[in-house]
Design an enzyme around this catalytic site. Sequence first.
Site, PDB file in Angstrom:
ATOM      1  CG  PHE A  97      29.239  -1.443 -48.582  1.00 54.97           C
ATOM      2  CD1 PHE A  97      30.505  -1.495 -48.783  1.00 54.97           C
ATOM      3  CD2 PHE A  97      28.440  -1.582 -49.841  1.00 54.97           C
ATOM      4  CE1 PHE A  97      31.090  -1.435 -49.852  1.00 54.97           C
ATOM      5  CE2 PHE A  97      28.956  -1.521 -50.760  1.00 54.97           C
ATOM      6  CZ  PHE A  97      30.517  -1.405 -50.964  1.00 54.97           C
ATOM      7  CB  THR A  99      32.302  -8.717 -54.803  1.00 51.42           C
ATOM      8  OG1 THR A  99      33.016  -7.875 -55.864  1.00 51.42           O
ATOM      9  CG2 THR A  99      32.329  -7.929 -53.557  1.00 51.42           C
ATOM     10  CG  ASN A 103      34.360 -10.188 -49.692  1.00 56.70           C
ATOM     11  OD1 ASN A 103      35.415  -9.585 -49.126  1.00 56.70           O
ATOM     12  ND2 ASN A 103      34.086  -9.461 -50.840  1.00 56.70           N
ATOM     13  CD  GLU A 150      44.368  -1.498 -53.366  1.00 61.75           C
ATOM     14  OE1 GLU A 150      43.459  -1.011 -53.617  1.00 61.75           O
ATOM     15  OE2 GLU A 150      44.793  -2.468 -53.465  1.00 61.75           O
TER      16      GLU A 150
HETATM   17  P1  ADP Z   1      35.924  -6.274 -54.148  1.00 61.89           P
HETATM   18  O1  ADP Z   1      36.550  -6.265 -52.944  1.00 61.89           O
HETATM   19  O2  ADP Z   1      35.492  -7.395 -55.162  1.00 61.89           O
HETATM   20  O3  ADP Z   1      36.862  -5.474 -55.284  1.00 61.89           O
HETATM   21  P2  ADP Z   1      34.080  -4.022 -54.100  1.00 61.89           P
HETATM   22  O4  ADP Z   1      35.459  -3.056 -54.316  1.00 61.89           O
HETATM   23  O5  ADP Z   1      33.078  -3.497 -54.831  1.00 61.89           O
HETATM   24  O6  ADP Z   1      34.713  -5.257 -54.195  1.00 61.89           O
HETATM   25  O7  ADP Z   1      33.740  -3.535 -52.568  1.00 61.89           O
HETATM   26  C1  ADP Z   1      34.701  -3.789 -51.536  1.00 61.89           C
HETATM   27  C2  ADP Z   1      34.411  -4.576 -50.401  1.00 61.89           C
HETATM   28  O8  ADP Z   1      33.316  -3.884 -49.911  1.00 61.89           O
HETATM   29  C3  ADP Z   1      33.890  -6.053 -50.840  1.00 61.89           C
HETATM   30  O9  ADP Z   1      35.156  -6.929 -51.006  1.00 61.89           O
HETATM   31  C4  ADP Z   1      33.284  -6.352 -49.463  1.00 61.89           C
HETATM   32  O10 ADP Z   1      33.925  -6.652 -48.291  1.00 61.89           O
HETATM   33  C5  ADP Z   1      32.576  -4.964 -49.147  1.00 61.89           C
HETATM   34  N1  ADP Z   1      31.262  -4.816 -49.939  1.00 61.89           N
HETATM   35  C6  ADP Z   1      31.049  -4.798 -51.299  1.00 61.89           C
HETATM   36  N2  ADP Z   1      29.730  -4.579 -51.609  1.00 61.89           N
HETATM   37  C7  ADP Z   1      28.989  -4.717 -50.571  1.00 61.89           C
HETATM   38  C8  ADP Z   1      27.708  -4.922 -49.975  1.00 61.89           C
HETATM   39  N3  ADP Z   1      26.757  -5.029 -50.971  1.00 61.89           N
HETATM   40  N4  ADP Z   1      27.356  -5.263 -48.593  1.00 61.89           N
HETATM   41  C9  ADP Z   1      28.445  -5.278 -47.776  1.00 61.89           C
HETATM   42  N5  ADP Z   1      29.731  -5.050 -47.877  1.00 61.89           N
HETATM   43  C10 ADP Z   1      29.903  -5.046 -49.341  1.00 61.89           C
END
Ligand code: ADP
Length: 139
Positions: free
Chosen positions: A58, A92, A113, A127
Amino acid sequence: MTERTFSIIKPDATRRNITGKVNAVIEGAGLRIVAQRRIHMTRAQAERFYEVHKERPFFGELVDFMISAPVVVQVLQGPNAVAKYREVMGATNPAQAAEGTIRKLYAESVGENSVHGSDSEENAKLEIAQFFSETDIVG
Ligand code: ADP
Ligand code: MG
């Protein structure tokens, strides 16, 4: 322990004009917004920010989304701010997020999200340093 974390209010939220609603949840949870700026990320900034995910399927979609509209970058401060904000954001995937969390309330999908929050103190420092200088942060 008083700590700082890095937050981004993502394009799906700025597009819907709900940054104030997101900030109300943040402040309601006892986190203080000690720096905040609205920016339109460049592709290079977004690619650097999400570099750890560059091998994920992604990644391209994520970068395109993050530069699709303005975002609000923030520094949040408070007791255990890193873990506290992860709790306030929710899972997430909004379908798995707990009641009352930002993602349960506002996220549109697992990708769009509404918010980012650092996952460790070490990453929070890195960051924050990507988007703010120490003089921007007024605690
Ligand atoms: P978080 O933001 O909760 O820390 P991650 O670090 O796993 O989550 O992922 C970073 C961002 O990538 C997520 O907030 C979301 O915007 C995007 N993302 C994560 N998993 C997916 C997925 N399966 N499909 C599309 N976008 C995703
Ligand atoms: Mg993450």
